[in-house]
Motif scaffolding. Structure first.
Motif, PDB file in Angstrom:
ATOM      1  N   SER A  96       0.832  -1.211   0.000  1.00 38.09           N
ATOM      2  CA  SER A  96       0.000   0.000   0.000  1.00 38.09           C
ATOM      3  C   SER A  96       0.866   1.261   0.000  1.00 38.09           C
ATOM      4  O   SER A  96       0.549   2.237  -0.678  1.00 38.09           O
TER       5      SER A  96
ATOM      6  N   ILE B 177      -4.685   2.753   2.782  1.00 33.84           N
ATOM      7  CA  ILE B 177      -4.212   2.983   4.148  1.00 33.84           C
ATOM      8  C   ILE B 177      -3.020   2.074   4.492  1.00 33.84           C
ATOM      9  O   ILE B 177      -2.856   0.996   3.937  1.00 33.84           O
TER      10      ILE B 177
ATOM     11  N   THR C 195      -4.776  -4.007   4.599  1.00 36.89           N
ATOM     12  CA  THR C 195      -5.637  -3.869   3.417  1.00 36.89           C
ATOM     13  C   THR C 195      -6.621  -5.027   3.365  1.00 36.89           C
ATOM     14  O   THR C 195      -6.219  -6.188   3.460  1.00 36.89           O
TER      15      THR C 195
ATOM     16  N   ASP D  44      -4.127  -2.573  -5.470  1.00 37.27           N
ATOM     17  CA  ASP D  44      -3.515  -2.989  -4.203  1.00 37.27           C
ATOM     18  C   ASP D  44      -4.339  -4.165  -3.693  1.00 37.27           C
ATOM     19  O   ASP D  44      -5.572  -4.159  -3.808  1.00 37.27           O
TER      20      ASP D  44
END
Ligand SMILES: Nc1nc2c(ncn2[C@@H]2O[C@H](COP(=O)(O)OP(=O)(O)OP(=O)(O)O)[C@@H](O)[C@H]2O)c(=O)[nH]1
Ligand SMILES: [Mg+2]
Length: 291
Positions: free
Chosen positions: A17, A30, A38, A57
């Protein structure tokens, strides 16, 4: 013009991420020191005069029989078919594990171009050279680039390699888009990030955020967000709320600050902690959270 969907794959906490955010030049996904941060396939978009790269992601690839982990693994695997290229992120400060070799056996049969990123090369314990040799054996036809998603070293080299490998094609999103996350999802993620960075051990895994209500003033200058920070047990609620409420106040303040940066209105966040027992085992909750 070049155009590609690119999955970012790897073990939990490898820095996927962080890398996505550096590649897009924006905070899209985040980040936290705890594994399994994630929980969704998050798209981040990079548009340049060369074309457009759409990054996906993915949740860290982790083998476990727990319901939530199985669903996260399924999501990561489902991204393999959807993309033209892969970025396989390895944390060079850790040893290659069983999960790493398993992940490789999943994506190599699909025969898509893979760029291996040896990440965290800024750390003194990074063993980039020996990892490079191992990867050459494991994935002989891949391109290997060493990076620090944290400092940004190697990122320009990586972008160039990605555009070189990307097929010709049309832009898939308008040029100014850098993510396609729905607003309420983004709000929940920002709040979750601030919360999980303040707690330890099993608590980050026990948290999810529910947006109860969003109200925007008629002139569009003010937004009221009412949200619940859900934990699994009363004892966790006590820890998150903190002495005299200082824990939840700090989370609320940090989240509100970032929400103000992301959304085009003055944000007023009302945040409360609630218990949702054993939610990680409940299908109807997981269905809402993991997609
Ligand atoms: N020193 C250093 N830390 C990094 C680097 N990249 C990521 N990190 C840190 O590693 C931790 C995990 O980063 P994430 O980007 O959340 O990792 P991830 O692979 O997305 O993790 P999951 O979503 O849990 O699979 C965070 O504390 C990051 O700040 C890097 O290049 N160098
Ligand atoms: Mg992540």
């Amino acid at each position: 013009m070049k155009s590609a969907f690119i999955s970012i794959l790897g073990r939990p906490s490898a820095g996927k991420s962080t890398l996505l955010n550096k590649l897009c030049g924006k905070k899209v996904s985040i980040v936290a020191p705890t594994p399994q941060t994630t929980r969704n396939k998050i798209r981040g978009i990079l548009s340049t005069e060369e074309g457009q790269l759409v990054f996906i992601d993915t949740p860290g690839f982790h083998v476990s029989e727990k319901k939530l982990n199985l669903q996260l693994k399924e999501l990561s695997v489902s991204s393999l078919e959807e993309s033209d290229l892969y970025i396989y992120v390895i944390d060079t400060a850790r040893k290659i594990g069983e999960e790493e070799t398993l992940l490789v056996t999943l994506f190599t049969p699909l025969q898509k171009k893979t760029i291996v990123v040896l990440n965290k090369d800024d750390l003194p314990e990074a063993h980039t050279d020996s990892m490079n040799r191992k990867i050459k054996q494991l994935l002989p036809s891949s391109t290997v680039i060493s990076t620090s998603a944290y400092t940004g070293s190697g990122i320009e080299t990586l972008k160039k390699a990605l555009f070189d490998a990307a097929p010709e094609g049309e832009m898939m999103y308008p040029e100014e888009f850098y993510t396609d996350q729905p607003p309420e999802f983004r709000m929940a993620e920002i709040i979750r990030e601030k919360a999980i960075n303040r707690v330890k051990e099993e608590i980050p895994h026990s948290i999810f955020v529910e947006i109860a209500d969003v109200e925007i003033s008629d002139d569009g200058t003010k937004g009221w967000i009412r949200a619940f920070l859900m934990v699994e047990k009363e004892s966790q609620k006590g820890i998150v709320v903190g002495k005299g409420g200082e824990g939840i106040r700090a989370i609320r303040k940090a989240a509100q600050k970032e929400l103000k940066r992301v959304f085009p209105y003055q944000v007023y966040l009302d945040l409360r902690v609630k218990v949702s027992s054993k939610w990680r085992k409940k299908d109807h909750i997981l269905q809402k959270l993991i997609f």
